[in-house]
Design a protein around this motif. Structure first.
Motif, short mmCIF file in Angstrom:
data_model
loop_
_atom_site.label_atom_id
_atom_site.label_comp_id
_atom_site.label_asym_id
_atom_site.label_seq_id
_atom_site.Cartn_x
_atom_site.Cartn_y
_atom_site.Cartn_z
N TRP A 223 -8.74 -6.32 17.80
CA TRP A 223 -7.88 -5.10 17.31
C TRP A 223 -8.57 -3.86 17.20
N THR A 224 -8.08 -2.87 17.83
CA THR A 224 -8.89 -1.83 17.74
C THR A 224 -8.49 -1.02 16.57
N THR A 225 -7.31 -0.91 15.91
CA THR A 225 -6.89 -0.51 14.40
C THR A 225 -6.07 -1.64 13.85
N VAL A 226 -5.74 -1.36 12.56
CA VAL A 226 -4.80 -2.00 12.01
C VAL A 226 -3.65 -1.14 11.54
N HIS A 227 -2.54 -0.98 12.22
CA HIS A 227 -1.44 0.08 11.94
C HIS A 227 -0.76 -0.40 10.83
N LEU A 228 -0.73 0.21 9.70
CA LEU A 228 0.06 -0.05 8.62
C LEU A 228 1.14 1.31 8.37
N PHE A 229 2.30 0.77 8.23
CA PHE A 229 3.45 1.75 8.41
C PHE A 229 4.35 1.21 7.08
N HIS A 230 5.19 2.57 6.80
CA HIS A 230 6.24 2.42 5.64
C HIS A 230 7.30 3.18 6.60
N ARG A 231 8.49 2.45 6.43
CA ARG A 231 9.84 3.18 6.84
C ARG A 231 10.46 3.97 5.67
N GLN A 232 10.52 5.33 6.07
CA GLN A 232 11.13 6.20 5.26
C GLN A 232 12.64 6.29 5.61
N THR A 233 12.88 6.47 7.06
CA THR A 233 14.24 6.36 7.50
C THR A 233 14.27 5.63 8.66
N ASP A 234 15.04 5.39 9.56
CA ASP A 234 15.31 4.82 10.83
C ASP A 234 14.22 5.37 11.69
N THR A 235 13.97 6.62 11.72
CA THR A 235 13.44 7.38 12.61
C THR A 235 12.16 8.09 12.09
N LEU A 236 11.87 7.94 10.91
CA LEU A 236 10.75 8.55 10.26
C LEU A 236 9.84 7.54 9.49
N PHE A 237 8.37 7.39 9.93
CA PHE A 237 7.52 6.46 9.39
C PHE A 237 6.35 7.16 8.83
N HIS A 238 5.81 6.54 7.85
CA HIS A 238 4.36 6.96 7.43
C HIS A 238 3.31 6.04 7.92
N ALA A 239 2.38 6.32 8.38
CA ALA A 239 1.47 5.25 8.77
C ALA A 239 -0.12 5.76 8.23
N ARG A 240 -0.94 4.88 8.24
CA ARG A 240 -2.35 4.78 8.02
C ARG A 240 -2.91 3.82 8.74
N ASP A 241 -4.03 4.18 9.46
CA ASP A 241 -4.95 3.32 10.50
C ASP A 241 -6.30 3.09 10.13
N PRO A 242 -6.77 1.92 9.53
CA PRO A 242 -7.96 1.42 9.31
C PRO A 242 -8.60 1.46 10.77
N PHE A 243 -9.92 1.83 10.88
CA PHE A 243 -10.57 1.86 12.35
C PHE A 243 -12.07 1.53 11.94
N PRO A 244 -12.28 0.16 11.41
CA PRO A 244 -13.48 -0.26 10.91
C PRO A 244 -14.51 -0.36 12.52
N LEU A 245 -13.78 -0.64 13.39
CA LEU A 245 -14.66 -1.09 14.63
C LEU A 245 -15.18 0.15 15.20
N GLY A 246 -14.66 1.36 15.03
CA GLY A 246 -15.34 2.58 15.53
C GLY A 246 -16.17 3.19 14.36
N GLY A 247 -16.46 2.33 13.42
CA GLY A 247 -17.21 2.85 12.29
C GLY A 247 -16.67 4.06 11.40
N VAL A 248 -15.23 3.81 11.61
CA VAL A 248 -14.43 4.96 10.65
C VAL A 248 -13.61 4.34 9.60
N VAL A 249 -13.70 4.45 8.48
CA VAL A 249 -12.77 3.94 7.34
C VAL A 249 -11.27 4.13 7.75
#
Length: 288
Positions: A199-225
């Motif tokens: 897995w390159t990242t873990v894509h975490l998301f929350h739906r605000q509306t059907d066409t608007l989402f909030h996301a955060r992506d941990p990227f530990p493989l790249g040494g990036v939190v």
């Protein structure tokens, strides 16, 4: 050799995801590229290594061979560095349609001037064919443990998947925006799991509306939190939504990322039921 620095998926230097760009990387080997990526220090740096494909044959005009390196290793595909590279080329006289030959395959890119001021550029990448499959229950359990979450934190409307659009990403829907904002995970545990599952990242998301989402992506493989804008994950997310039959597929979807890091980013994701690929677009600006 000139090392350019851009921030992608933003119209301002203090937003988006920074990327290094080397447009004249001819003659650099993997050791050189990794060293430069470490020196630049961003999550990825893109290297344009002449108009040659991975098998050594020459590419057509306006096609570029592009490689991507994190400070730790080569990455098959990187969305924000693709947008940054396309904008850098457009600013140097090559706007319009381009194609990037990446380790993941051919990625078509279109650049055009922004409507707001007519000076900046917006780039749209079209990924390799995307796919998405349910994650194995034991791997989901391991990811939740690393995140410090339980299944009650997830949105049951969105099944947990592993999605691909050049790289593999674990896709998890969070039931509340507040839970997403409180992200605090076990870096070493999630890094080991990501490495084991590719897995390159873990894509975490929350739906605000059907066409608007909030996301955060941990990227530990790249040494990036955490990545403040992840174009490759956004493309995989578009493929995921299509795979689960999300009713808004075919309508442009907005992904807001980086807000909890203080680097707001905006990614526009577009899918087409008749095309297995996914398009992701955004602006990029020079970092000075």
């Amino acid at each position: 050799m000139e090392i350019l620095r851009y921030s992608a998926f933003t119209d301002r230097p203090d937003g988006g995801n920074p990327a290094g760009v080397v447009l004249n990387a001819q003659g650099l080997d993997e050791t050189d590229m990794l060293r430069i990526a470490k020196e630049v220090g961003f999550s990825e740096t893109a290297f344009v290594t002449a108009t040659e494909t991975p098998d050594g044959t020459h590419t057509p005009d306006r096609t570029h061979r592009v490689r991507y390196f994190s400070p730790r290793a080569e990455v098959d595909f990187c969305g924000h560095a693709t947008v940054a590279t396309a904008v850098a080329l457009a600013e140097r006289g090559a706007p319009g349609a381009l194609a990037f030959q990446t380790n993941a395959g051919r990625v078509d890119v279109m650049t055009e001037r922004t409507e707001a001021d007519g000076h900046g550029f917006r780039a749209t990448l079209t990924s390799v064919p995307a796919s998405s499959e349910p994650v194995a229950p034991q791997h989901l359990a391991s990811a939740l443990e690393a995140l410090g979450w339980s299944e009650d934190d997830l949105d049951p409307a969105f099944p947990a998947h592993v999605a691909f659009a050049g790289n593999y990403h674990l896709i998890l829907a969070v039931a509340s925006r507040e839970r997403l904002a409180r992200l605090d995970y076990d870096f070493e545990t999630l890094e080991a799991l990501s490495r084991d599952q590719n897995w390159t990242t873990v894509h975490l998301f929350h739906r605000q509306t059907d066409t608007l989402f909030h996301a955060r992506d941990p990227f530990p493989l790249g040494g990036v939190v955490e990545d403040p804008a992840t174009g490759a994950a956004a493309a995989a997310f578009g493929g995921y939504l299509r795979a689960i039959g999300w009713e808004a597929v075919g309508t442009p979807i907005t992904v807001l990322q980086g807000y909890d890091m203080g680097r707001p980013s905006l990614l526009t994701v577009t899918t087409d039921a008749s095309d297995p690929r996914v398009s992701v677009s955004g602006q990029a600006v020079v970092l000075t």
